[in-house]
Every structure is written in structure tokens, then in C-alpha cells.
Design an enzyme around this catalytic site. Structure first.
Site, PDB file in Angstrom:
ATOM      1  N   TRP A   1       0.532  -1.492   0.397  1.00  0.00           N
ATOM      2  CA  TRP A   1      -0.138  -0.006  -0.168  1.00  0.00           C
ATOM      3  C   TRP A   1       0.776   1.386  -0.011  1.00  0.00           C
ATOM      4  O   TRP A   1       0.762   2.404  -0.518  1.00  0.00           O
ATOM      5  CB  TRP A   1      -0.839  -0.002   0.870  1.00  0.00           C
ATOM      6  CG  TRP A   1      -1.724   1.112   0.825  1.00  0.00           C
ATOM      7  CD1 TRP A   1      -1.948   1.611   0.477  1.00  0.00           C
ATOM      8  CD2 TRP A   1      -2.646   1.206   2.328  1.00  0.00           C
ATOM      9  NE1 TRP A   1      -3.452   2.851   0.577  1.00  0.00           N
ATOM     10  CE2 TRP A   1      -3.977   2.112   1.721  1.00  0.00           C
ATOM     11  CE3 TRP A   1      -3.647   0.437   3.078  1.00  0.00           C
ATOM     12  CZ2 TRP A   1      -4.631   2.849   2.485  1.00  0.00           C
ATOM     13  CZ3 TRP A   1      -4.402   0.756   3.976  1.00  0.00           C
ATOM     14  CH2 TRP A   1      -4.926   2.181   3.447  1.00  0.00           C
TER      15      TRP A   1
ATOM     16  N   TYR B   1      -4.574   1.448  -4.217  1.00  0.00           N
ATOM     17  CA  TYR B   1      -3.556   2.080  -3.953  1.00  0.00           C
ATOM     18  C   TYR B   1      -2.331   2.925  -4.423  1.00  0.00           C
ATOM     19  O   TYR B   1      -1.675   2.253  -5.520  1.00  0.00           O
ATOM     20  CB  TYR B   1      -2.682   0.405  -3.771  1.00  0.00           C
ATOM     21  CG  TYR B   1      -2.178  -0.551  -2.177  1.00  0.00           C
ATOM     22  CD1 TYR B   1      -3.536   0.040  -1.864  1.00  0.00           C
ATOM     23  CD2 TYR B   1      -2.295  -1.786  -2.214  1.00  0.00           C
ATOM     24  CE1 TYR B   1      -4.168  -1.302  -1.297  1.00  0.00           C
ATOM     25  CE2 TYR B   1      -2.883  -2.401  -1.246  1.00  0.00           C
ATOM     26  CZ  TYR B   1      -3.738  -2.028  -0.699  1.00  0.00           C
ATOM     27  OH  TYR B   1      -4.293  -3.410   0.289  1.00  0.00           O
TER      28      TYR B   1
ATOM     29  N   GLN C   1      -8.155 -11.818   3.509  1.00  0.00           N
ATOM     30  CA  GLN C   1      -7.839 -10.808   4.460  1.00  0.00           C
ATOM     31  C   GLN C   1      -8.430 -10.247   5.223  1.00  0.00           C
ATOM     32  O   GLN C   1      -9.093  -8.966   4.726  1.00  0.00           O
ATOM     33  CB  GLN C   1      -6.914 -10.343   2.534  1.00  0.00           C
ATOM     34  CG  GLN C   1      -5.640  -9.418   3.278  1.00  0.00           C
ATOM     35  CD  GLN C   1      -4.941  -8.642   2.344  1.00  0.00           C
ATOM     36  OE1 GLN C   1      -4.548  -7.605   2.737  1.00  0.00           O
ATOM     37  NE2 GLN C   1      -4.931  -9.340   0.893  1.00  0.00           N
TER      38      GLN C   1
ATOM     39  N   TYR D   1      -3.412  -8.294   7.442  1.00  0.00           N
ATOM     40  CA  TYR D   1      -3.310  -6.847   6.903  1.00  0.00           C
ATOM     41  C   TYR D   1      -3.199  -6.029   8.180  1.00  0.00           C
ATOM     42  O   TYR D   1      -4.418  -6.540   9.546  1.00  0.00           O
ATOM     43  CB  TYR D   1      -3.500  -6.255   5.500  1.00  0.00           C
ATOM     44  CG  TYR D   1      -5.011  -6.100   5.902  1.00  0.00           C
ATOM     45  CD1 TYR D   1      -5.008  -4.449   6.535  1.00  0.00           C
ATOM     46  CD2 TYR D   1      -6.835  -5.994   5.584  1.00  0.00           C
ATOM     47  CE1 TYR D   1      -6.571  -3.981   6.844  1.00  0.00           C
ATOM     48  CE2 TYR D   1      -7.769  -5.769   5.796  1.00  0.00           C
ATOM     49  CZ  TYR D   1      -8.035  -4.611   6.487  1.00  0.00           C
ATOM     50  OH  TYR D   1      -8.761  -3.591   6.836  1.00  0.00           O
TER      51      TYR D   1
ATOM     52  N   SER E   1      -0.791  -6.313   9.847  1.00  0.00           N
ATOM     53  CA  SER E   1       0.297  -6.806  11.693  1.00  0.00           C
ATOM     54  C   SER E   1       0.814  -6.117  11.904  1.00  0.00           C
ATOM     55  O   SER E   1       0.931  -6.270  13.413  1.00  0.00           O
ATOM     56  CB  SER E   1       0.688  -7.727  10.620  1.00  0.00           C
ATOM     57  OG  SER E   1       0.330  -8.197   9.575  1.00  0.00           O
ATOM     58  N   LEU E   2       1.124  -4.279  11.651  1.00  0.00           N
ATOM     59  CA  LEU E   2       1.705  -4.018  13.136  1.00  0.00           C
ATOM     60  C   LEU E   2       0.688  -2.711  13.263  1.00  0.00           C
ATOM     61  O   LEU E   2       1.738  -2.079  13.698  1.00  0.00           O
ATOM     62  CB  LEU E   2       3.246  -3.638  12.237  1.00  0.00           C
ATOM     63  CG  LEU E   2       4.828  -4.902  12.196  1.00  0.00           C
ATOM     64  CD1 LEU E   2       5.788  -4.122  11.092  1.00  0.00           C
ATOM     65  CD2 LEU E   2       4.795  -5.680  13.185  1.00  0.00           C
TER      66      LEU E   2
ATOM     67  N   LYS F   1       8.872   1.767  17.658  1.00  0.00           N
ATOM     68  CA  LYS F   1      10.130   2.660  17.441  1.00  0.00           C
ATOM     69  C   LYS F   1       9.500   4.709  17.330  1.00  0.00           C
ATOM     70  O   LYS F   1      10.040   4.882  17.481  1.00  0.00           O
ATOM     71  CB  LYS F   1       9.816   2.916  15.192  1.00  0.00           C
ATOM     72  CG  LYS F   1       9.328   3.921  14.398  1.00  0.00           C
ATOM     73  CD  LYS F   1       9.704   3.289  13.133  1.00  0.00           C
ATOM     74  CE  LYS F   1       8.503   3.403  12.262  1.00  0.00           C
ATOM     75  NZ  LYS F   1       8.930   3.866  10.670  1.00  0.00           N
TER      76      LYS F   1
ATOM     77  N   ARG G   1      -1.872   7.426   7.569  1.00  0.00           N
ATOM     78  CA  ARG G   1      -2.448   5.765   8.179  1.00  0.00           C
ATOM     79  C   ARG G   1      -2.633   6.530   9.198  1.00  0.00           C
ATOM     80  O   ARG G   1      -4.206   5.390  10.233  1.00  0.00           O
ATOM     81  CB  ARG G   1      -1.183   5.041   8.149  1.00  0.00           C
ATOM     82  CG  ARG G   1      -0.142   6.064   9.420  1.00  0.00           C
ATOM     83  CD  ARG G   1       0.886   5.009   9.640  1.00  0.00           C
ATOM     84  NE  ARG G   1       1.986   5.678   9.224  1.00  0.00           N
ATOM     85  CZ  ARG G   1       3.389   5.519   9.517  1.00  0.00           C
ATOM     86  NH1 ARG G   1       3.465   4.865   9.954  1.00  0.00           N
ATOM     87  NH2 ARG G   1       4.249   6.438   8.575  1.00  0.00           N
TER      88      ARG G   1
ATOM     89  N   GLY H   1       4.463  -4.643   5.656  1.00  0.00           N
ATOM     90  CA  GLY H   1       4.733  -3.448   4.482  1.00  0.00           C
ATOM     91  C   GLY H   1       5.841  -2.990   5.157  1.00  0.00           C
ATOM     92  O   GLY H   1       6.636  -3.137   6.390  1.00  0.00           O
TER      93      GLY H   1
END
Length: 313
Positions: free
Chosen positions: A21, A57, A173, A201, A203-204, A212, A225, A278
């Protein structure tokens, strides 16, 4: 890298996949095509073979970038793209009209520069179009050899039950992460029962689970996002800090990057075939792929699950 069969298909997919994406350069901030191409190629070199994209995307730009990156390496990858959603200015339009599906598929083949798509997925449901009409058109396209297997995305349990009465599907998905676990109640058991592979999707958690950010980030104007993932705002942000600290502790113990821990929690859940992640740089792609080479212990999985449930309530 570990590989698993995707549902009832003959596709052997990597347990960590690459989501693209961000490479559309319209939602996660601006990206350089040359760097995106190198990132995809590094992912492949690191053992990832499932590359997921969509016309939505970047208005097809992500597909074009993927097409350039896999040139000469078609046999090394399993290409997954989608139909049923497209960009109209800043708006995401959801439509599964048969004539649109055919046009989207033809356009995707052109942008990806491939003769057949391995996994073609319905991106979003469309309440205005009878599902049977959409499926009939998809089955025509499959018979014509345009794609190999049909998957779905963002379907609830009722829609899954409806579509499997019409045709075989090999994958779902959904959004699934330590911060988004709604599918565990009904959808994931339904997929397990019907041998439907799950490709997660988000996933983080849209980047939150990378660990971070030491403080709530101010995202750039081109980075939207936080409009899709709510985790950048309170009450989520404050609540996630204890989970992120636990991710860091486990990562330190294993001497692994923090994202690997969140990825492995997802991919080790029953019913999950692949965790899509991603990446914007070759280094990120390489590090994410490395999660497919080791596992968390049962105690660590349980500890993360408990910390997650404390956030979600």
C-alpha cells in the site's frame, strides 16, 4: 523462511508477505519508485514470495511498481491483487459491478505486466451490487484464465458463508494484529472450519507495533495512516505503551528487531497462513522477512495475548 499452503489451493506462500500500500505513494507519505523496487526485490531475495497489492493503492501505481520489480522474476513470486475498490480523488469507492470487475482485472494485468494473477481478491463488500452477480463475473474471468484462485478481504462471517455457497475461495484478508482482534470471535473459526487461509493486514497496527515511536508521532501531511488505523490517538496510544514495552523486552531477549515479535505473534495464531507487512526500504523488508525464520515460545505468545487483551478490554 517457512512456507504454508494457502487454504485449499496449491500455492505455497511465505508466512511473511509483503504489503505494498505504501508504494502507491498516496497514503503512507511519498515514496520513491526506485527505492520501492529495490525493497520488493530485497523481500524476494529474503524468502518472501507473496506480494500483495491493489488498484486502490495509488490509483494503480503500486501495481505498476510491483510489475517493474518482478520483471524477470515472475516464477519467484505469488502475486495477489484485488477488485472492488478504487480511488476517486481522496475518496475510496467500493463497487463490485461486473463490468468494473472486468475492467479492473484487465488493467491490473497490464500494470503488473503478467499474463495471470495468482490470487485475485474482492477488496471490500459492495452492498449495492448482488454478490451473486459479482461472483458470476469473477468465475467467467477465472475460466478465461485471467486468475488462478479467488480470495476475499474485509468480509464478515455472514458474507463468508454466503460466498462459499456460490464458489470456492482459498483465502480471507482481514485486519488482524495485537491491536485488532475482532476476527477471533467468529471469523477466524469460520475460516479454520472451511479451510480458508488467513492473510492478515495491518499486522503491525499501522506502524505502532514497530516500537520505533518513543512519543506520539506527528505524521507528515502526505501520511494518512492515522485516518485508517486509530492507534495513533488516545485512548489507544497511552494504553499501547505497556504492550510495546513487552515487545521490546521479548525482542531484546531474542536479539531480534521489535517488529519481528509482533509479526510472529500473528503468524503463529491458529488459522493464519501469512502476516502481510509493509516496508519502505530494503532493510525493513529484510528484517521483516527474518521473522519467518524463528518463533516465539508458547509462554511468550500467551504473555503478549494477555497484554493485548488488557488494552482492548
Amino acid at each position: 523462511m517457512e512456507y504454508k499452503k494457502l487454504g485449499a489451493s496449491d500455492l505455497e506462500v511465505s508466512v511473511v508477505g509483503l504489503g505494498t500500500w505504501a508504494m502507491g505513494s498516496d497514503f503512507y507519505g511519498k515514496t520513491e519508485d526506485s527505492k520501492s523496487i529495490l525493497t520488493i526485490q530485497q523481500a524476494i531475495d529474503s524468502g518472501i514470495n507473496l506480494i500483495d497489492t491493489a488498484p486502490a493503492y495509488g490509483g494503480g501505481h503500486s501495481e505498476e511498481v510491483v510489475g517493474k520489480a518482478i520483471e524477470g522474476r515472475r516464477d519467484d513470486v505469488i502475486i495477489a491483487t484485488k477488485c472492488g475498490a478504487y480511488r476517486k480523488g481522496e475518496e475510496f469507492v467500493k463497487s463490485l459491478k461486473p463490468e468494473l470487475i472486468r475492467k479492473q482485472l484487465e488493467d491490473s494485468l497490464t500494470r503488473l505486466n503478467v499474463e495471470v494473477i495468482d490470487l485475485y481478491q474482492i477488496h471490500w463488500p459492495d452492498k449495492e451490487t448482488p454478490l451473486e452477480d459479482s461472483v458470476n463475473e469473477l468465475l467467467k474471468l477465472k475460466k478465461e484464465g485471467k486468475f488462478k484462485y479467488l480470495g476475499i478481504s474485509n468480509f464478515d462471517e455472514d458474507l463468508i458463508s454466503e460466498i462459499i455457497e456460490m464458489t470456492d475461495i482459498v483465502s480471507l484478508q482481514p485486519q488482524y494484529s495485537l491491536l485488532s482482534r475482532d476476527i477471533e470471535e467468529d471469523i477466524l473459526p469460520c475460516c479454520i472450519e472451511n479451510n480458508i487461509g488467513v492473510i492478515s493486514y495491518g499486522s503491525l497496527g499501522g506502524g505502532i507495533l514497530t516500537g520505533k515511536y518513543n512519543q506520539k508521532p506527528v505524521l507528515g501531511q502526505d501520511d494518512k495512516r492515522d485516518t485508517f488505523y486509530p492507534f495513533y490517538d488516545n485512548p489507544y496510544w497511552d494504553k499501547t505503551q505497556s504492550l510495546i514495552n513487552l515487545l521490546k523486552e521479548i525482542a531484546h531477549k531474542h536479539e531480534k528487531p521489535v517488529p519481528n515479535v509482533a509479526i510472529n505473534w500473528i503468524r503463529q495464531q491458529q488459522g493464519v497462513t501469512t502476516a502481510l507487512v509493509g516496508a519502505k526500504t530494503p532493510k525493513q523488508a529484510e528484517q521483516n522477512a527474518a521473522a519467518g525464520g524463528w518463533k516465539l515460545s508458547e509462554d511468550e505468545l500467551e504473555e503478549l495475548s494477555k497484554a493485548s487483551k488488557n488494552i482492548l478490554g
